[in-house]
Design a protein around this motif. Structure first.
Motif, PDB file in Angstrom:
ATOM      1  N   GLU A 495       6.599   6.626   3.567  1.00 46.55           N
ATOM      2  CA  GLU A 495       7.404   6.506   2.532  1.00 46.55           C
ATOM      3  C   GLU A 495       8.961   6.325   2.631  1.00 46.55           C
ATOM      4  OE1 GLU A 495       7.249   9.755  -0.444  1.00 46.55           O
ATOM      5  OE2 GLU A 495       4.753   9.392  -0.644  1.00 46.55           O
ATOM      6  N   GLN A 496       9.186   6.807   3.733  1.00 48.12           N
ATOM      7  CA  GLN A 496      10.715   6.552   4.369  1.00 48.12           C
ATOM      8  C   GLN A 496      10.603   5.159   5.243  1.00 48.12           C
ATOM      9  OE1 GLN A 496       8.631   9.242   4.942  1.00 48.12           O
ATOM     10  NE2 GLN A 496       9.910  10.989   5.128  1.00 48.12           N
ATOM     11  N   ASN A 497       9.795   4.400   5.185  1.00 51.40           N
ATOM     12  CA  ASN A 497       9.781   3.171   6.173  1.00 51.40           C
ATOM     13  C   ASN A 497       8.946   2.038   5.428  1.00 51.40           C
ATOM     14  OD1 ASN A 497      11.493   4.094   9.007  1.00 51.40           O
ATOM     15  ND2 ASN A 497       9.919   5.634   8.384  1.00 51.40           N
ATOM     16  N   PRO A 498       9.071   1.730   4.171  1.00 52.67           N
ATOM     17  CA  PRO A 498       8.134   0.828   3.723  1.00 52.67           C
ATOM     18  C   PRO A 498       8.121  -0.652   4.405  1.00 52.67           C
ATOM     19  CG  PRO A 498      10.074   1.284   2.215  1.00 52.67           C
ATOM     20  CD  PRO A 498      10.118   2.227   3.364  1.00 52.67           C
ATOM     21  N   ASP A 499       9.408  -0.967   4.951  1.00 50.71           N
ATOM     22  CA  ASP A 499       9.480  -2.084   5.626  1.00 50.71           C
ATOM     23  C   ASP A 499       8.575  -2.334   6.866  1.00 50.71           C
ATOM     24  OD1 ASP A 499      11.160  -0.115   6.556  1.00 50.71           O
ATOM     25  OD2 ASP A 499      12.454  -1.562   7.476  1.00 50.71           O
ATOM     26  N   VAL A 500       8.604  -1.096   7.733  1.00 49.06           N
ATOM     27  CA  VAL A 500       7.586  -1.126   8.684  1.00 49.06           C
ATOM     28  C   VAL A 500       6.121  -1.166   8.250  1.00 49.06           C
ATOM     29  CG1 VAL A 500       6.952   0.247  10.761  1.00 49.06           C
ATOM     30  CG2 VAL A 500       9.187   0.244  10.019  1.00 49.06           C
ATOM     31  N   VAL A 501       5.834  -0.440   7.449  1.00 48.77           N
ATOM     32  CA  VAL A 501       4.574  -0.570   6.773  1.00 48.77           C
ATOM     33  C   VAL A 501       3.949  -1.787   6.299  1.00 48.77           C
ATOM     34  CG1 VAL A 501       2.912   0.383   4.948  1.00 48.77           C
ATOM     35  CG2 VAL A 501       4.455   2.098   6.130  1.00 48.77           C
ATOM     36  N   LYS A 502       4.835  -2.611   5.631  1.00 48.09           N
ATOM     37  CA  LYS A 502       4.603  -3.933   5.022  1.00 48.09           C
ATOM     38  C   LYS A 502       4.419  -4.848   6.347  1.00 48.09           C
ATOM     39  CE  LYS A 502       5.787  -7.526   2.127  1.00 48.09           C
ATOM     40  NZ  LYS A 502       5.211  -8.528   2.913  1.00 48.09           N
ATOM     41  N   ILE A 503       5.124  -4.745   7.171  1.00 47.58           N
ATOM     42  CA  ILE A 503       4.833  -5.675   8.526  1.00 47.58           C
ATOM     43  C   ILE A 503       3.634  -5.366   8.977  1.00 47.58           C
ATOM     44  CG2 ILE A 503       5.786  -5.926  10.766  1.00 47.58           C
ATOM     45  CD1 ILE A 503       8.652  -5.411   9.822  1.00 47.58           C
ATOM     46  N   MET A 504       3.250  -3.985   9.368  1.00 48.44           N
ATOM     47  CA  MET A 504       2.117  -3.753   9.990  1.00 48.44           C
ATOM     48  C   MET A 504       0.720  -4.165   9.079  1.00 48.44           C
ATOM     49  SD  MET A 504       3.371  -0.371  11.784  1.00 48.44           S
ATOM     50  CE  MET A 504       1.820  -0.283  12.999  1.00 48.44           C
ATOM     51  N   MET A 505       0.937  -3.984   7.774  1.00 47.78           N
ATOM     52  CA  MET A 505      -0.132  -4.023   6.772  1.00 47.78           C
ATOM     53  C   MET A 505      -0.361  -5.569   6.811  1.00 47.78           C
ATOM     54  SD  MET A 505      -1.588  -1.449   5.425  1.00 47.78           S
ATOM     55  CE  MET A 505      -1.959  -1.772   3.739  1.00 47.78           C
ATOM     56  N   ASP A 506       0.631  -6.554   6.917  1.00 49.69           N
ATOM     57  CA  ASP A 506       0.426  -7.877   6.963  1.00 49.69           C
ATOM     58  C   ASP A 506      -0.273  -8.630   7.654  1.00 49.69           C
ATOM     59  OD1 ASP A 506       1.934  -8.188   4.375  1.00 49.69           O
ATOM     60  OD2 ASP A 506       3.874  -8.716   5.337  1.00 49.69           O
ATOM     61  N   LYS A 507      -0.134  -7.615   9.011  1.00 45.53           N
ATOM     62  CA  LYS A 507      -1.043  -8.113  10.247  1.00 45.53           C
ATOM     63  C   LYS A 507      -2.829  -8.107   9.790  1.00 45.53           C
ATOM     64  CE  LYS A 507       2.436  -6.839  13.300  1.00 45.53           C
ATOM     65  NZ  LYS A 507       2.748  -8.143  13.941  1.00 45.53           N
ATOM     66  N   ILE A 508      -3.281  -7.483   8.948  1.00 42.99           N
ATOM     67  CA  ILE A 508      -4.632  -7.459   8.620  1.00 42.99           C
ATOM     68  C   ILE A 508      -5.161  -8.831   8.621  1.00 42.99           C
ATOM     69  CG2 ILE A 508      -6.417  -6.522   7.103  1.00 42.99           C
ATOM     70  CD1 ILE A 508      -4.277  -4.107   6.392  1.00 42.99           C
ATOM     71  N   ALA A 509      -4.512  -9.550   7.813  1.00 43.33           N
ATOM     72  CA  ALA A 509      -5.270 -10.838   7.384  1.00 43.33           C
ATOM     73  C   ALA A 509      -5.644 -11.455   8.858  1.00 43.33           C
ATOM     74  CB  ALA A 509      -4.276 -11.647   6.536  1.00 43.33           C
TER      75      ALA A 509
END
Length: 540
Positions: A495-509
């Motif tokens: 929750e404190q690092n949404p930008d990091v989560v998004k970068i890593m989640m975007d790698k799934i594709a």
């Protein structure tokens, strides 16, 4: 002058050179061994030979494997991640009709085409439903051991059925499958060590040697003689874990064998041109069913926490420019194919079988000279149920295409949700010092040093479930850890690092594009007829 001579010797062996100068390679695997369960990590388990290899070699602190046996072994042997080989779905179980596909080139196959003598000993666990999936058909000159993932250590049986054999081609080129009923009652760990010593002693030095020594120890059943427990684990208490003394003795017997292997290399006079690699295929089993310690890491086998995927790993060789240190580069099990390929001087374009894209990198310079590798990312796994096809056809060779529907992604408080993943799917990734786990996956906690007792660390997202008969799972959650500040994975900072989560989640594709679809599980009981495990599908 002396330094120049050393550099020249290393370069000759590194680039290739003549056949005798290419290094002998001894790859040793332990099975379900705890991250802490070696003397050089202050364990109460006796491992003097591994300790010597580590302190005189290089300890690989950030070497990642897969959370289970078959996925690690298939990635090691092919140089390709489980999402490519199909092992992202997990272990091969007895009676299952799949394996490491036949279009995959294995390390022994690659080395043998470059003049290496190749020998496999111990556990295979990469498929056996056709003869073509068995070790000697996958690049080994000889094989001595078991096809499945575990067996009783003295009877060599799984489910009451024998799984122990010698495989080779005779002088007429005829494949031989010699069942080893004659070895009934002998401890398999010592049999594996003795076979390794015998092969080294009788090795024809005209060709370099590749020895794959894949122990079943200390995988359950926790099976060892009372004499070995008395000799090796007398000082290890059985409370609260009554099987830990047996587990400890199993590791010490394996260590005893490793010492004999090193001694045989020295007596043969080939140690000065040999590279020894040791690693465990995954961490020790966590909870009441286990006896190992992954302290201080979280979790164990089957989990994507550090205790399941970061294991005891080391390299020892006189060819190392630098030794006696801890290497902290991000390394992964797929790297060994590319590393050995460079050592052997292999040119994949010169062979008839196409080489599939490799995921690993040549890491010899990184290990030998302690130079930065530059890797920022290690995929733990991606599991997508949509990539399991309804077909129950045999998976002999090729990657199959599947159509997947694109779903619109949602964002909640700046964190991309896992709505695009089905319940039961999961994804885990290390990126720089960040570790992301998302989806539905096994919930595991911590153990104290030497498996004395569980650490009572409980957080808002974790409640200990290790004593429950049914393992607890997270369902559709996202965890993010900063491993530099929190190596024990205790503080979820998603929750404190949404930008990091998004970068890593975007790698799934991107990873999904590389995935090999698999067929639905197909099983048969034909593989254990007549009291012997053997292949049962005819490809002709």
């Amino acid at each position: 002058m002396k330094l120049l001579l050393i550099v020249l010797l290393v370069v000759v062996n590194y680039v290739g050179g003549t056949t005798p100068s290419r290094p002998n390679i001894v790859m040793i695997l332990a099975d379900d061994m705890g991250y802490q369960d070696v003397g050089f990590r202050d364990s109460n388990i006796l491992t003097p030979n591994m300790d010597r290899l580590a302190t005189e070699g290089v300890i690989l602190e950030n070497h990642y494997v897969m959370p289970q046996c078959s996925p690690t072994r298939s990635s090691l042997l092919s140089g390709r991640h489980a999402i490519r080989t199909g092992f992202w779905k997990g272990n091969i179980k007895p009676n299952e009709e799949w394996g490491l596909r036949l279009n995959e080139t294995t390390i022994p196959e690659m080395l043998r085409r470059n003049g290496y003598a190749t020998h496999g000993i111990g556990k295979w666990h990469c498929g056996m439903y056709t003869w073509d999936h068995t070790p000697v058909k996958r690049g080994f000159d000889t094989f001595f051991g078991l096809y499945l993932g575990a067996q009783k250590y003295f009877s060599h049986k799984r489910s009451g059925v024998l799984d122990f054999r010698s495989n080779y081609y005779d002088e007429n080129g005829v494949f031989q499958d010699k069942l080893r009923r004659d070895l009934d009652g002998q401890y398999n760990t010592r049999l594996f060590s003795d076979e390794a010593v015998n092969l080294i002693t009788n090795h024809d030095e005209t060709n370099p040697l590749f020895l794959y020594l894949s122990y079943t120890a200390p995988h359950n059943p926790y099976d060892v003689s009372k004499k070995d427990v008395s000799n090796y684990a007398k000082g290890i208490g059985n409370k609260p874990n009554k099987v830990r003394p047996k587990y400890a003795a199993m590791i010490s017997v394996m260590d005893e064998g490793i010492g004999k292997v090193v001694e045989s290399l020295e007596e043969k006079g080939i140690m000065n041109n040999t590279v020894i690699v040791f690693l465990s295929d995954n961490g020790a089993v966590y909870g009441s069913a286990g006896a190992g310690s992954n302290y201080p890491l979280r979790g164990g086998k089957h989990s994507m926490f550090e205790g399941g995927i970061k294991t005891v790993s080391l390299v020892n060789s006189p060819l190392l420019n630098k030794s006696g240190y801890i290497n902290t580069n991000l390394l992964e099990v797929t790297d060994w194919y590319a590393t050995f390929q460079r050592m052997a001087g292999d040119d994949p374009t010169q062979h008839g079988k196409p080489q599939l894209p490799l995921d690993g990198e040549d890491i010899w310079d990184t290990i030998s000279n302690d130079t930065p590798l530059g890797r920022e990312e290690v995929l733990v796994n991606l599991y997508l149920q949509s990539m399991i096809q309804s077909s129950r056809a045999y998976e002999f060779l090729e990657k199959r295409d599947v159509e997947t529907e694109e779903e619109e992604k949602e964002e909640v408080d700046g964190i991309e949700s896992v709505a695009d993943m089905n319940s039961g799917d999961n994804f885990a990734l290390r990126w720089k010092n960040w570790k992301l786990l998302t989806g539905s996956f096994l919930s595991q906690g911590w153990i104290k040093q030497n498996q004395v007792e569980k650490d009572t660390i409980e957080t808002d997202e974790y409640k200990d479930s290790s004593k429950e008969k049914k393992a607890k799972k997270y369902k559709d959650v996202t965890l993010l850890f900063n491993l530099e500040e929190d190596p024990r994975e205790t503080n979820n900072v998603a929750e404190q690092n949404p930008d990091v989560v998004k970068i890593m989640m975007d790698k799934i594709a991107g990873y999904q594009e590389q995935m090999t679809p698999v067929n639905a599980w197909k099983t048969s009981k034909k593989g254990k007829k007549g009291g012997v495990w053997r292949p049962w599908v005819d490809r002709s």
